[in-house]
Design an enzyme around this catalytic site. Structure first.
Site, PDB file in Angstrom:
ATOM      1  N   PRO A  62      -2.166  -8.258   1.166  1.00 20.94           N
ATOM      2  CA  PRO A  62      -2.065  -7.499  -0.089  1.00 20.94           C
ATOM      3  C   PRO A  62      -1.354  -6.165   0.140  1.00 20.94           C
ATOM      4  O   PRO A  62      -1.017  -5.824   1.287  1.00 20.94           O
ATOM      5  CB  PRO A  62      -3.546  -7.266  -0.448  1.00 20.94           C
ATOM      6  CG  PRO A  62      -4.232  -7.207   0.872  1.00 20.94           C
ATOM      7  CD  PRO A  62      -3.520  -8.191   1.754  1.00 20.94           C
ATOM      8  N   PHE A  76      -1.004  -2.265   0.743  1.00 12.76           N
ATOM      9  CA  PHE A  76      -1.740  -1.267   1.541  1.00 12.76           C
ATOM     10  C   PHE A  76      -2.394  -1.869   2.797  1.00 12.76           C
ATOM     11  O   PHE A  76      -3.253  -1.246   3.416  1.00 12.76           O
ATOM     12  CB  PHE A  76      -2.833  -0.555   0.712  1.00 12.76           C
ATOM     13  CG  PHE A  76      -2.341  -0.039  -0.602  1.00 12.76           C
ATOM     14  CD1 PHE A  76      -1.550   1.097  -0.671  1.00 12.76           C
ATOM     15  CD2 PHE A  76      -2.656  -0.698  -1.785  1.00 12.76           C
ATOM     16  CE1 PHE A  76      -1.083   1.568  -1.890  1.00 12.76           C
ATOM     17  CE2 PHE A  76      -2.194  -0.234  -3.010  1.00 12.76           C
ATOM     18  CZ  PHE A  76      -1.403   0.908  -3.067  1.00 12.76           C
ATOM     19  N   ALA A  77      -1.997  -3.095   3.165  1.00 15.89           N
ATOM     20  CA  ALA A  77      -2.621  -3.745   4.330  1.00 15.89           C
ATOM     21  C   ALA A  77      -1.953  -3.332   5.642  1.00 15.89           C
ATOM     22  O   ALA A  77      -2.454  -3.668   6.712  1.00 15.89           O
ATOM     23  CB  ALA A  77      -2.547  -5.260   4.167  1.00 15.89           C
ATOM     24  N   LYS A  85       1.557  -3.973   6.172  1.00 17.71           N
ATOM     25  CA  LYS A  85       2.652  -4.915   6.458  1.00 17.71           C
ATOM     26  C   LYS A  85       3.914  -4.162   6.901  1.00 17.71           C
ATOM     27  O   LYS A  85       4.525  -4.501   7.906  1.00 17.71           O
ATOM     28  CB  LYS A  85       2.966  -5.763   5.210  1.00 17.71           C
ATOM     29  CG  LYS A  85       1.802  -6.580   4.691  1.00 17.71           C
ATOM     30  CD  LYS A  85       2.186  -7.422   3.494  1.00 17.71           C
ATOM     31  CE  LYS A  85       2.700  -6.640   2.300  1.00 17.71           C
ATOM     32  NZ  LYS A  85       1.716  -5.717   1.708  1.00 17.71           N
ATOM     33  N   GLU A 141       9.501  -6.385   1.851  1.00 21.17           N
ATOM     34  CA  GLU A 141       9.421  -6.774   0.423  1.00 21.17           C
ATOM     35  C   GLU A 141      10.057  -8.152   0.216  1.00 21.17           C
ATOM     36  O   GLU A 141      10.833  -8.375  -0.723  1.00 21.17           O
ATOM     37  CB  GLU A 141      10.118  -5.730  -0.471  1.00 21.17           C
ATOM     38  CG  GLU A 141       9.663  -4.300  -0.286  1.00 21.17           C
ATOM     39  CD  GLU A 141       8.209  -4.072  -0.681  1.00 21.17           C
ATOM     40  OE1 GLU A 141       7.591  -4.966  -1.275  1.00 21.17           O
ATOM     41  OE2 GLU A 141       7.691  -2.993  -0.356  1.00 21.17           O
ATOM     42  N   ALA A 142       9.727  -9.088   1.116  1.00 16.31           N
ATOM     43  CA  ALA A 142      10.376 -10.404   1.131  1.00 16.31           C
ATOM     44  C   ALA A 142      10.155 -11.183  -0.159  1.00 16.31           C
ATOM     45  O   ALA A 142      10.948 -12.068  -0.500  1.00 16.31           O
ATOM     46  CB  ALA A 142       9.854 -11.206   2.310  1.00 16.31           C
ATOM     47  N   CYS A 153     -11.065  -2.523   0.660  1.00 16.61           N
ATOM     48  CA  CYS A 153     -11.339  -2.533  -0.784  1.00 16.61           C
ATOM     49  C   CYS A 153     -11.579  -1.102  -1.242  1.00 16.61           C
ATOM     50  O   CYS A 153     -12.411  -0.390  -0.666  1.00 16.61           O
ATOM     51  CB  CYS A 153     -12.552  -3.400  -1.096  1.00 16.61           C
ATOM     52  SG  CYS A 153     -13.002  -3.364  -2.842  1.00 16.61           S
ATOM     53  N   TYR A 155      -1.503  -0.104  -8.503  1.00 21.46           N
ATOM     54  CA  TYR A 155      -2.208  -1.176  -7.782  1.00 21.46           C
ATOM     55  C   TYR A 155      -3.319  -0.614  -6.896  1.00 21.46           C
ATOM     56  O   TYR A 155      -3.239   0.522  -6.438  1.00 21.46           O
ATOM     57  CB  TYR A 155      -1.229  -1.927  -6.882  1.00 21.46           C
ATOM     58  CG  TYR A 155      -0.128  -2.629  -7.633  1.00 21.46           C
ATOM     59  CD1 TYR A 155      -0.342  -3.875  -8.218  1.00 21.46           C
ATOM     60  CD2 TYR A 155       1.144  -2.046  -7.757  1.00 21.46           C
ATOM     61  CE1 TYR A 155       0.682  -4.533  -8.896  1.00 21.46           C
ATOM     62  CE2 TYR A 155       2.175  -2.696  -8.435  1.00 21.46           C
ATOM     63  CZ  TYR A 155       1.934  -3.935  -9.005  1.00 21.46           C
ATOM     64  OH  TYR A 155       2.938  -4.585  -9.683  1.00 21.46           O
ATOM     65  N   CYS A 167     -11.565  -6.421  -2.486  1.00 18.20           N
ATOM     66  CA  CYS A 167     -12.198  -7.602  -1.895  1.00 18.20           C
ATOM     67  C   CYS A 167     -12.320  -8.683  -2.985  1.00 18.20           C
ATOM     68  O   CYS A 167     -12.034  -8.424  -4.154  1.00 18.20           O
ATOM     69  CB  CYS A 167     -13.571  -7.226  -1.339  1.00 18.20           C
ATOM     70  SG  CYS A 167     -14.725  -6.757  -2.637  1.00 18.20           S
TER      71      CYS A 167
END
Ligand SMILES: Nc1ncnc2c1ncn2[C@@H]1O[C@H](COP(=O)(O)OP(=O)(O)O)[C@@H](O)[C@H]1O
Ligand SMILES: Cc1cn([C@H]2C[C@H](O)[C@@H](COP(=O)(O)O)O2)c(=O)[nH]c1=O
Length: 230
Positions: free
Chosen positions: A36, A38-39, A41, A113-114, A169, A197, A201
């Site tokens: 998601p 803010f993870a 990536k 941003e694939a 979360c 956004y 969880c």
């Protein structure tokens, strides 16, 4: 504009590369990072690109030109880490934009941003299978409704590795698997950050969606009532 290709000074031969974390191969590789918002990536992608570059490999990073959040020429994480990049509308234009010679000398291509690239599958096949590149792809696996987003999931069968990251979360601090949209906009693609956004969880995704759906239908019925008043 400075060329967003790292490192600029050395272009080692691909055969001489030895990587301690991933098996070397005459063919390319595809590594996929999903999760998601803010993870982490983008952070993970940039760290891997930086590590490849520190190992003497030549790398370039592409992001979707749809994402104008931090200007076009840089990839920036939610906590401010930054790297120059190629902002593109589609991946098929990359070779021509960077130039054939520069493309041939690239070892590693990062894509952020694939989810916004329609030609992701074809590009990854070509770059890894035929051109021997290591392609590191970061993107959202799901949209705000938890539907498959763009072509990200389509490249899983092509991948050497897949990493699903989680955020925290915002409502309870547990592992966040999903991205909740806080506004009432319903289009799939909507560029934004923490203003629009939040990571949640499973429990808070479900309760959050109920609240948002309820608020949306209340607003709709108010609009209808006002319309019939006039
Ligand atoms: N709810 C949040 N709002 C803003 N920033 C956050 C939030 N949760 C985490 N972050 C920060 O965002 C960083 C991850 O940013 P980034 O790598 O850009 O994530 P992603 O690419 O997965 O969206 C985290 O290390 C953390 O510092
Ligand atoms: C969930 C969701 C997200 N987006 C947009 C919002 C951001 O601009 C990017 C994701 O950026 P990040 O690096 O993963 O933080 O995608 C969207 O358009 N639609 C959605 O459903």
């Amino acid at each position: 504009m400075p060329s967003p290709t790292l490192p600029i000074t050395s272009i080692p031969s691909r055969q001489s590369h030895t990587d301690t974390t991933q098996s070397s191969s005459p063919c390319g590789e595809i590594h996929v990072i999903v999760g998601p918002m803010f993870a982490g990536k983008t952070t993970t992608l940039l760290r891997r690109i930086q590590a490849e570059s520190n190992n003497g490999r030549t790398a370039a990073v592409i992001k979707s030109s749809k994402d104008t959040r931090y200007g076009l020429d840089s990839i920036v994480t939610h906590d401010g880490m930054k790297l120059p990049c190629w902002p593109l509308a589609n991946l098929s234009s990359f070779r021509q934009k960077i130039g054939t010679d520069a493309y041939d000398q690239l070892d590693v291509i990062g894509i952020d941003e694939a989810q916004f690239f329609e030609d992701l599958y074809d590009f990854c096949c070509e770059a890894a299978d035929h051109d021997g590149k290591t392609v590191i792809v970061a993107g959202l696996d799901g949209d705000y409704l938890r539907r498959s987003f763009g072509s990200v999931l389509d490249i899983i069968p092509l991948a050497n590795s897949v990493m699903k990251l989680t955020a925290r979360c915002e409502l309870c601090g547990k592992r966040a698997l999903f991205t909740l949209r806080k506004t009432d906009e319903t289009q799939t693609e909507l560029i934004g950050g923490a203003d629009v956004y939040m990571p949640v969880c499973r429990q808070h995704y479900v309760s959050g969606q109920v609240v948002i759906e309820t608020a949306r239908s209340v607003l709709e019925s108010k609009k209808l009532q006002c319309g019939s008043c006039t």
